[in-house]
Write a protein that holds these residues in place. Structure first.
Motif, PDB file in Angstrom:
ATOM      1  N   LEU A  92       0.828  -1.223   0.000  1.00 45.60           N
ATOM      2  CA  LEU A  92       0.000   0.000   0.000  1.00 45.60           C
ATOM      3  C   LEU A  92       0.853   1.259   0.000  1.00 45.60           C
ATOM      4  CD1 LEU A  92      -2.825  -1.058   2.513  1.00 45.60           C
ATOM      5  CD2 LEU A  92      -2.974  -0.869   0.014  1.00 45.60           C
ATOM      6  N   GLU A  93       1.959   1.250   0.745  1.00 43.43           N
ATOM      7  CA  GLU A  93       2.816   2.425   0.796  1.00 43.43           C
ATOM      8  C   GLU A  93       3.460   2.716  -0.546  1.00 43.43           C
ATOM      9  OE1 GLU A  93       5.534   1.631   3.951  1.00 43.43           O
ATOM     10  OE2 GLU A  93       4.227   2.545   5.489  1.00 43.43           O
ATOM     11  N   SER A  94       3.614   1.663  -1.347  1.00 43.98           N
ATOM     12  CA  SER A  94       4.189   1.902  -2.674  1.00 43.98           C
ATOM     13  C   SER A  94       3.177   2.591  -3.603  1.00 43.98           C
ATOM     14  CB  SER A  94       4.655   0.573  -3.282  1.00 43.98           C
ATOM     15  OG  SER A  94       3.541  -0.296  -3.477  1.00 43.98           O
ATOM     16  N   ARG A  95       1.886   2.513  -3.256  1.00 43.41           N
ATOM     17  CA  ARG A  95       0.859   3.088  -4.132  1.00 43.41           C
ATOM     18  C   ARG A  95       0.246   4.356  -3.562  1.00 43.41           C
ATOM     19  NH1 ARG A  95      -3.154  -1.530  -6.037  1.00 43.41           N
ATOM     20  NH2 ARG A  95      -3.806   0.242  -7.337  1.00 43.41           N
ATOM     21  N   TYR A  96       0.183   4.477  -2.245  1.00 47.02           N
ATOM     22  CA  TYR A  96      -0.472   5.634  -1.618  1.00 47.02           C
ATOM     23  C   TYR A  96       0.493   6.339  -0.701  1.00 47.02           C
ATOM     24  CZ  TYR A  96      -4.550   2.969  -3.188  1.00 47.02           C
ATOM     25  OH  TYR A  96      -5.444   2.271  -3.939  1.00 47.02           O
ATOM     26  N   THR A  97       0.040   7.450  -0.208  1.00 43.61           N
ATOM     27  CA  THR A  97       0.834   8.227   0.741  1.00 43.61           C
ATOM     28  C   THR A  97       0.577   7.709   2.137  1.00 43.61           C
ATOM     29  OG1 THR A  97      -0.924   9.863   0.981  1.00 43.61           O
ATOM     30  CG2 THR A  97       0.684  10.250  -0.763  1.00 43.61           C
ATOM     31  N   GLU A  98       1.341   8.252   3.074  1.00 39.26           N
ATOM     32  CA  GLU A  98       1.219   7.791   4.464  1.00 39.26           C
ATOM     33  C   GLU A  98      -0.108   8.216   5.098  1.00 39.26           C
ATOM     34  OE1 GLU A  98       4.542   9.229   6.575  1.00 39.26           O
ATOM     35  OE2 GLU A  98       5.999   7.904   5.581  1.00 39.26           O
ATOM     36  N   ASN A  99      -0.758   9.228   4.507  1.00 40.38           N
ATOM     37  CA  ASN A  99      -2.025   9.718   5.076  1.00 40.38           C
ATOM     38  C   ASN A  99      -3.228   8.951   4.567  1.00 40.38           C
ATOM     39  OD1 ASN A  99      -0.704  11.725   6.551  1.00 40.38           O
ATOM     40  ND2 ASN A  99      -0.710  13.122   4.776  1.00 40.38           N
ATOM     41  N   HIS A 100      -3.000   7.936   3.766  1.00 37.93           N
ATOM     42  CA  HIS A 100      -4.118   7.174   3.246  1.00 37.93           C
ATOM     43  C   HIS A 100      -4.778   6.395   4.385  1.00 37.93           C
ATOM     44  CE1 HIS A 100      -6.422   4.321   0.803  1.00 37.93           C
ATOM     45  NE2 HIS A 100      -6.322   5.252  -0.183  1.00 37.93           N
ATOM     46  N   PRO A 101      -6.112   6.345   4.406  1.00 33.53           N
ATOM     47  CA  PRO A 101      -6.797   5.664   5.533  1.00 33.53           C
ATOM     48  C   PRO A 101      -6.420   4.190   5.670  1.00 33.53           C
ATOM     49  CG  PRO A 101      -8.329   7.042   4.290  1.00 33.53           C
ATOM     50  CD  PRO A 101      -7.055   7.049   3.524  1.00 33.53           C
ATOM     51  N   ASP A 102      -6.243   3.474   4.572  1.00 29.45           N
ATOM     52  CA  ASP A 102      -5.892   2.051   4.655  1.00 29.45           C
ATOM     53  C   ASP A 102      -4.516   1.846   5.293  1.00 29.45           C
ATOM     54  OD1 ASP A 102      -8.279   1.525   3.496  1.00 29.45           O
ATOM     55  OD2 ASP A 102      -7.489   1.318   1.445  1.00 29.45           O
ATOM     56  N   ILE A 103      -3.597   2.720   4.903  1.00 28.19           N
ATOM     57  CA  ILE A 103      -2.244   2.623   5.471  1.00 28.19           C
ATOM     58  C   ILE A 103      -2.286   2.899   6.973  1.00 28.19           C
ATOM     59  CG2 ILE A 103       0.067   3.638   5.455  1.00 28.19           C
ATOM     60  CD1 ILE A 103      -0.263   4.053   2.469  1.00 28.19           C
TER      61      ILE A 103
END
Length: 531
Positions: free
Chosen positions: A278-289
Motif C-alpha cells: 500500500l505504501e508503494s501506491r499511496y501516501t502515508e495519510n491514506h486511511p488504509d495505510i
C-alpha cells in the motif's frame, strides 16, 4: 381739310344743341352728387403683426411646434372668426344694430366675417411668412379701429394658446408613452431575472466554469474508481487471509506454542507485506495505510506482552493469539466493506453531478439563443425608453419656453388707427364716372335731336341733297333791339340754369347732411374760392 370741316360741323352742332348737352350733364352731376352723399361710407382700419422668431436659439431648445406660420394662421383665422368669438365682438361693440334695421345674428356673423381680411407677407427664398396684416371694414371709424385691434389681440392670444396646448399635448403624450415603455422594460427585466434564476449554473457565461467543474469531477471520479478497485482488492485479500486462518485452525487443533508463535509471526509478516504494497501506491495519510499500521502496532504490542508468559509455560495453547488475529482481519474486512460502500455512494453522487453538468454544457447553445433574443428585446426597449426620455425632457423645456413666452410670437408692429377717409364710396371714381356719363348722355341727346332735325344747316347740304348749285347765301341779320333781347334771354337762361343747379346742390346737401352742415359746406366753399 375734311377733318377740320367735320370737326367744325360737330362743334357747330354742339353750339346749336348746347342745352341738350348742358341740362343732362348737370342732371347727371346732381345724380352723382346725390349718390356720393347718400351712399354709406365704409372705413377700413388695418394692423400689421410681425412674426417674431424664437428668442432662444434652436440649437439649445428645439420647439415642438413644427407647423408653418401659414398653416397656423389658417387654423387661428378659423378659430378667431368662429361664430362664438365673432358673437362676443358683435355684442361688445354693438355691431350692425341700427335702430331702423334689425338683422339676425347669423346674418351679422356672416357680414362680420366677410368684412375681415388677413393678408400674409413673405420673406426670403423659402417664402417664409414674416408678417401679416388684419383689416376690418365698417361704417364707424372709431369702432372699426377698436374691432381691428381686438382681432389682432385675439390672434396673438390664440397663437400663444395653440403653441402652449401643442407643447403640453406633446409632453403629455411622451409621458404616457414613457410610462408604458417603462412598464414593459420592468416586465422584461423581471423576465430576464426569473430566467437567470431558473437556469442559474447553465448560463452561457458560466460555460467555462462548468467545463472546469466537469473536468474536476471526472478526475475525482477516476480517483474514486481507482480507490474502489484497491478496496475491493484488499477485501479479496482479507477474505483469503481469513479463509486461510480458518482452514489452518481446523486442520491443526493442538498446535505447539512455538508453532503458534511462528504462525503469529507469519500473520504479522503478511500484514507488513500488505503495508509495504500500500505504501508503494499511496501516501502515508491514506486511511488504509493508517488502519494497517495501527493493527500491526497492536499486534506487536500484544506479542510483546505475552512473550514472557509463553516462555514460562511452553505448553500453553495458541488459541488466544489466533482469535486476536481473526478479530483483526474481520475488523479490517468490515472497514473495507464500509469503505467500498462509501466509495460506491460517492461515485454515484459524482455520476449524478457529472450528468447534471453535462446537461448544462449541452443546453448552453439553447440558453445562449434564448438569452440573445431576450437581451435583444430588452436592449430595444431600453433604447426606446432612453429616446423617449430624452424627447420628454426636450418637450418639458419647450413647454417652459412657451409658458415664459420665449418661443415664436406675434407682435403688433403697427396698431390700427382711426381712419380719416372712407374707402367707399370712391369719390374720384364717382366723379370720373359722373363726368363721362354726363357728357355721353348730353352728347347722345344732342346728336339724336340733330339727326331728327330735317332742316338744312349749310349750303353743302342743299347742293348734296338737291343736286343744284347754291348761287348765293344770305346770313341772318338782327337789329340792335333783337340782339339785346337775345342777349338778355341768354343771360336769363344761363342764370336760371346756374341758380337751379346751385339750388339743387344745396337741396341735396340739406337732405343728406342737414341744414347746418349744408350752410357750413357752402361757407367753406366760398372761403376757399375767395381765398
Amino acid at each position: 381739310m375734311e377733318q377740320t370741316l367735320d370737326l367744325t360741323k360737330y362743334i357747330d352742332m354742339a353750339i346749336r344743341r348746347k342745352w341738350w348737352i348742358i341740362i343732362p350733364f348737370l342732371l347727371t352731376l346732381l345724380g352723382g352728387l346725390t349718390y356720393a352723399l347718400r351712399a354709406p361710407k365704409i372705413y377700413e382700419a388695418q394692423t400689421l403683426i410681425l412674426v417674431q422668431p424664437q428668442k432662444v436659439p434652436e440649437e439649445y431648445v428645439r420647439s415642438v411646434v413644427s407647423t408653418s406660420v401659414e398653416d397656423r394662421l389658417q387654423t387661428i383665422t378659423q378659430q378667431v372668426t368662429s361664430r362664438t368669438n365673432l358673437e362676443k365682438i358683435i355684442r361688445q361693440y354693438n355691431l350692425y344694430s341700427s335702430p331702423g334695421k334689425q338683422m339676425l345674428m347669423d346674418d351679422k356673423v356672416a357680414l362680420f366675417r366677410k368684412m375681415i381680411t388677413v393678408n400674409v407677407s413673405h420673406r426670403g427664398r423659402r417664402s417664409e411668412a414674416s408678417a401679416f396684416s388684419i383689416s376690418f371694414r365698417g361704417k364707424d371709424p372709431k369702432v372699426v379701429a377698436a374691432v381691428t385691434n381686438t382681432l389682432a389681440s385675439n390672434f396673438i392670444t390664440e397663437n400663444l394658446r395653440i403653441r402652449e396646448a401643442q407643447a403640453l399635448g406633446t409632453s403629455s403624450f411622451l409621458a404616457d408613452e414613457l410610462n408604458s415603455v417603462k412598464k414593459r422594460l420592468r416586465e422584461k427585466e423581471e423576465e430576464l431575472k426569473r430566467y437567470r434564476i431558473k437556469y442559474m449554473g447553465g448560463l452561457p457565461e458560466q460555460l467555462q466554469t462548468n467545463l472546469s467543474i466537469l473536468e474536476r469531477l471526472q478526475a475525482q471520479l477516476d480517483q474514486y474508481n481507482e480507490n474502489l478497485r484497491d478496496a475491493e482488492n484488499r477485501k479479496i485479500l482479507l477474505q483469503q487471509q481469513i479463509a486461510d486462518a480458518l482452514t489452518a485452525s481446523e486442520s491443526r487443533p493442538d498446535i505447539p506454542t512455538g508453532t503458534a508463535r511462528r504462525e503469529g509471526q507469519d500473520d504479522l509478516q503478511a500484514m507488513k507485506t500488505q503495508l509495504a504494497m500500500l505504501e508503494s501506491r499511496y501516501t502515508e495519510n491514506h486511511p488504509d495505510i493508517i488502519r494497517l499500521k495501527t493493527a500491526i502496532a497492536k499486534l506487536e504490542a500484544s506479542r510483546s506482552r505475552k512473550a514472557p508468559a509463553a516462555e514460562g509455560d511452553g505448553a500453553e495453547s495458541s488459541t488466544p493469539l489466533e482469535a486476536q488475529v481473526d478479530q483483526t482481519l474481520k475488523r479490517q474486512l468490515e472497514e473495507t466493506n464500509l469503505e467500498i460502500s462509501r466509495l460506491k455512494s460517492e461515485i454515484a453522487d459524482l455520476n449524478a453531478q457529472i450528468k447534471l453538468y453535462q446537461k448544462r454544457v449541452e443546453d448552453t447553445p439553447k440558453r445562449e439563443q434564448e438569452l440573445l433574443s431576450m437581451n435583444r428585446d430588452y436592449e430595444n426597449l431600453k433604447e426606446l425608453y432612453n429616446s423617449l426620455l430624452s424627447r420628454k425632457l426636450e418637450a418639458e423645456i419647450a413647454v417652459s419656453l412657451e409658458k415664459k413666452q420665449k418661443g415664436e410670437q406675434f407682435r403688433v408692429l403697427d396698431p390700427a388707427k382711426v381712419p380719416s377717409r372712407p374707402i367707399k364710396p370712391d369719390m374720384r371714381k364717382i366723379a370720373l364716372i359722373t363726368l363721362v356719363l354726363g357728357l355721353g348722355l348730353g352728347g347722345g341727346l344732342a346728336y339724336a335731336v340733330e339727326m331728327m332735325d330735317a332742316s338744312y344747316k349749310d349750303p353743302d347740304e342743299v347742293e348734296k341733297e338737291l343736286g343744284l348749285p347754291v348761287l348765293l347765301t344770305l346770313p341772318l341779320r338782327y337789329t340792335q333791339r333783337e340782339l339785346r333781347r337775345i342777349k338778355i334771354k341768354k343771360i336769363l337762361a344761363y342764370s336760371s340754369v346756374s341758380i337751379g343747379f346751385v339750388a339743387s346742390v344745396f337741396g341735396i346737401l340739406v337732405a343728406t347732411k342737414g341744414l347746418d352742415k349744408a350752410i357750413q359746406f357752402f361757407a367753406d366753399f366760398i372761403n376757399r374760392a375767395g381765398g
